[in-house]
Design a protein around this motif. Structure first.
Motif, short mmCIF file in Angstrom:
data_model
loop_
_atom_site.label_atom_id
_atom_site.label_comp_id
_atom_site.label_asym_id
_atom_site.label_seq_id
_atom_site.Cartn_x
_atom_site.Cartn_y
_atom_site.Cartn_z
N SER A 1 0.83 -1.21 0.00
CA SER A 1 0.00 0.00 0.00
C SER A 1 0.87 1.26 0.00
CB SER A 1 -0.93 -0.01 1.22
OG SER A 1 -1.85 -1.06 1.15
N LEU A 2 1.94 1.26 0.78
CA LEU A 2 2.84 2.41 0.80
C LEU A 2 3.51 2.59 -0.56
CD1 LEU A 2 4.49 2.02 4.31
CD2 LEU A 2 2.86 3.78 3.59
N LEU A 3 3.94 1.50 -1.17
CA LEU A 3 4.55 1.59 -2.49
C LEU A 3 3.54 2.08 -3.52
CD1 LEU A 3 6.84 1.15 -4.49
CD2 LEU A 3 6.20 -1.28 -4.59
N ALA A 4 2.32 1.54 -3.45
CA ALA A 4 1.28 1.95 -4.39
C ALA A 4 0.92 3.42 -4.19
CB ALA A 4 0.05 1.06 -4.20
N PHE A 5 0.88 3.88 -2.94
CA PHE A 5 0.56 5.28 -2.68
C PHE A 5 1.65 6.18 -3.27
CE2 PHE A 5 0.91 9.12 -0.12
CZ PHE A 5 -0.40 9.61 -0.20
N ALA A 6 2.90 5.78 -3.14
CA ALA A 6 3.99 6.57 -3.72
C ALA A 6 3.85 6.66 -5.23
CB ALA A 6 5.34 5.97 -3.34
N LEU A 7 3.49 5.54 -5.88
CA LEU A 7 3.29 5.54 -7.33
C LEU A 7 2.12 6.44 -7.71
CD1 LEU A 7 3.77 1.73 -8.11
CD2 LEU A 7 5.38 3.59 -8.57
N SER A 8 1.05 6.39 -6.93
CA SER A 8 -0.11 7.21 -7.21
C SER A 8 0.18 8.69 -6.98
CB SER A 8 -1.30 6.77 -6.35
OG SER A 8 -2.39 7.66 -6.46
N VAL B 1 7.03 16.95 2.01
CA VAL B 1 6.68 15.67 1.40
C VAL B 1 7.78 14.64 1.62
CG1 VAL B 1 6.21 14.51 -0.79
CG2 VAL B 1 5.19 16.74 -0.33
N LEU B 2 9.04 15.06 1.50
CA LEU B 2 10.16 14.14 1.69
C LEU B 2 10.21 13.63 3.12
CD1 LEU B 2 12.72 12.80 0.59
CD2 LEU B 2 13.97 14.88 1.19
N CYS B 3 10.03 14.51 4.10
CA CYS B 3 10.08 14.08 5.50
C CYS B 3 8.93 13.13 5.83
CB CYS B 3 10.04 15.30 6.41
SG CYS B 3 11.52 16.33 6.33
N VAL B 4 7.74 13.43 5.34
CA VAL B 4 6.60 12.54 5.58
C VAL B 4 6.82 11.19 4.92
CG1 VAL B 4 4.14 12.22 5.15
CG2 VAL B 4 4.99 14.45 5.87
N THR B 5 7.38 11.20 3.71
CA THR B 5 7.66 9.95 3.01
C THR B 5 8.67 9.10 3.78
OG1 THR B 5 7.25 11.02 0.88
CG2 THR B 5 8.45 8.94 0.84
N LEU B 6 9.73 9.73 4.26
CA LEU B 6 10.73 9.00 5.04
C LEU B 6 10.13 8.43 6.32
CD1 LEU B 6 13.85 11.34 4.66
CD2 LEU B 6 13.44 9.14 3.54
N PHE C 1 6.94 7.50 6.79
CA PHE C 1 6.12 6.33 6.44
C PHE C 1 7.00 5.14 6.05
CE2 PHE C 1 2.54 9.34 5.82
CZ PHE C 1 1.61 8.69 6.62
N ALA C 2 8.10 5.41 5.36
CA ALA C 2 9.01 4.33 4.98
C ALA C 2 9.62 3.68 6.22
CB ALA C 2 10.11 4.86 4.06
N ALA C 3 9.98 4.50 7.21
CA ALA C 3 10.53 3.97 8.45
C ALA C 3 9.50 3.14 9.20
CB ALA C 3 11.04 5.11 9.32
N LEU C 4 8.26 3.62 9.25
CA LEU C 4 7.20 2.87 9.92
C LEU C 4 6.95 1.53 9.22
CD1 LEU C 4 4.65 5.73 10.69
CD2 LEU C 4 6.18 4.58 12.29
N ALA C 5 6.96 1.55 7.88
CA ALA C 5 6.77 0.31 7.13
C ALA C 5 7.91 -0.67 7.39
CB ALA C 5 6.66 0.61 5.64
#
Length: 265
Positions: A195-202, A242-247, A249-253
């Motif tokens: 879901s995180l990967l798909a959200f990044a693509l979207s 956006v970069l900080c939020v992405t990092l 979520f990536a850390a949480l995943a």
């Protein structure tokens, strides 16, 4: 460690350092420029402040575009996840006769050039009389990210032994209870990661969105439009957020996936 081995290791470290610098230096520069201004092509440390974050927060066009991207991404992921889990679970427990056909339909839009997928969806929506809007954009994103989520969910389900499902059914649980208490707990990590990967693509999808977007625009389309007149420094603040939020979520995943692996071991 012999001399040739030391030389090899040193070269690998040098290559790795250069690679990481090339990958992440631009992002670091953007974050720096969101705090510090530039004067005469030099960093003006006297201009160190949060002013560009304030201007970004007051820019209604950027905020609306960011909100639209978040709404489209979340809705697309939820819809694609529901479809993927339902189809994958049916293929696991039900008839498998149509599995190859279903997977062909799911994976084809993902492997086709995005321009072909975008034009095809645009023509299809026009034929049925649906006007372009965020709804059509969401539908297009679902078509694109469905393959990512479905593939990861299918891999996890294929690793699940049928005996666990059969034992649950034999003990009196119905299909829904078996899914909730036996199947879904083993899908959560794969579903979260996909879901995180798909959200990044979207979130950064541009080409398909270009054909399907209406009056309301998404963030990539807004940034693309701004390229004609040039970016303002508040874009640096936007990218930094956006970069900080992405990092995050990536850390949480990563933490969730690690905990799942540790529980299984």
């Amino acid at each position: 460690m012999s001399l040739p081995e030391r030389i090899t290791v040193t070269l690998l470290w040098i290559i790795g350092t250069i690679t990481f610098a090339v990958l992440y230096a631009p992002a670091a520069i953007v974050i720096l420029l969101s705090f510090v201004g530039v004067k005469d092509r030099k960093l003006d440390w006297s201009d160190l402040s949060l002013q560009w974050y304030g201007k970004f927060a007051s820019n209604s066009q950027l905020i609306d575009a960011l909100s639209n991207s978040l709404i489209v991404g979340v809705c697309a992921v939820v819809i694609a996840s529901t479809i993927s889990v339902g189809l994958a679970y049916y293929m696991k427990t039900g008839a498998r006769a149509g599995r190859s056909y279903v997977e062909f339909v799911i994976f084809l839009p993902f492997v086709l050039p995005a321009i072909i997928t975008g034009i095809s969806l645009l023509i299809a929506f026009r034929q049925v009389g649906i006007e372009r809007s965020l709804i059509t954009v969401t539908a297009g994103h679902v078509v694109l990210i469905l393959a990512v989520i479905y593939r990861m969910v299918t891999i996890r389900l294929d690793a699940l032994e049928n005996s666990q499902i059969e034992a649950s059914l034999d003990l009196g649980a119905n299909s829904w209870e078996t899914f909730v208490h036996v199947v879904f707990p083993q899908l959560r990590s794969a579903l979260l990661t996909s879901s995180l990967l798909a959200f990044a693509l979207s979130f950064d999808e541009t080409l398909v969105t270009f054909f399907l977007v209406g009056g309301e625009t998404t963030l990539p389309m807004r940034l693309w439009a701004m390229m004609r007149t040039g970016f303002t420094p508040e874009i640096n603040a936007l990218v930094s957020v956006v970069l900080c939020v992405t990092l995050l979520f990536a850390a949480l995943a990563a933490m969730s996936l690690r905990e799942s692996i540790e529980r299984k071991s």
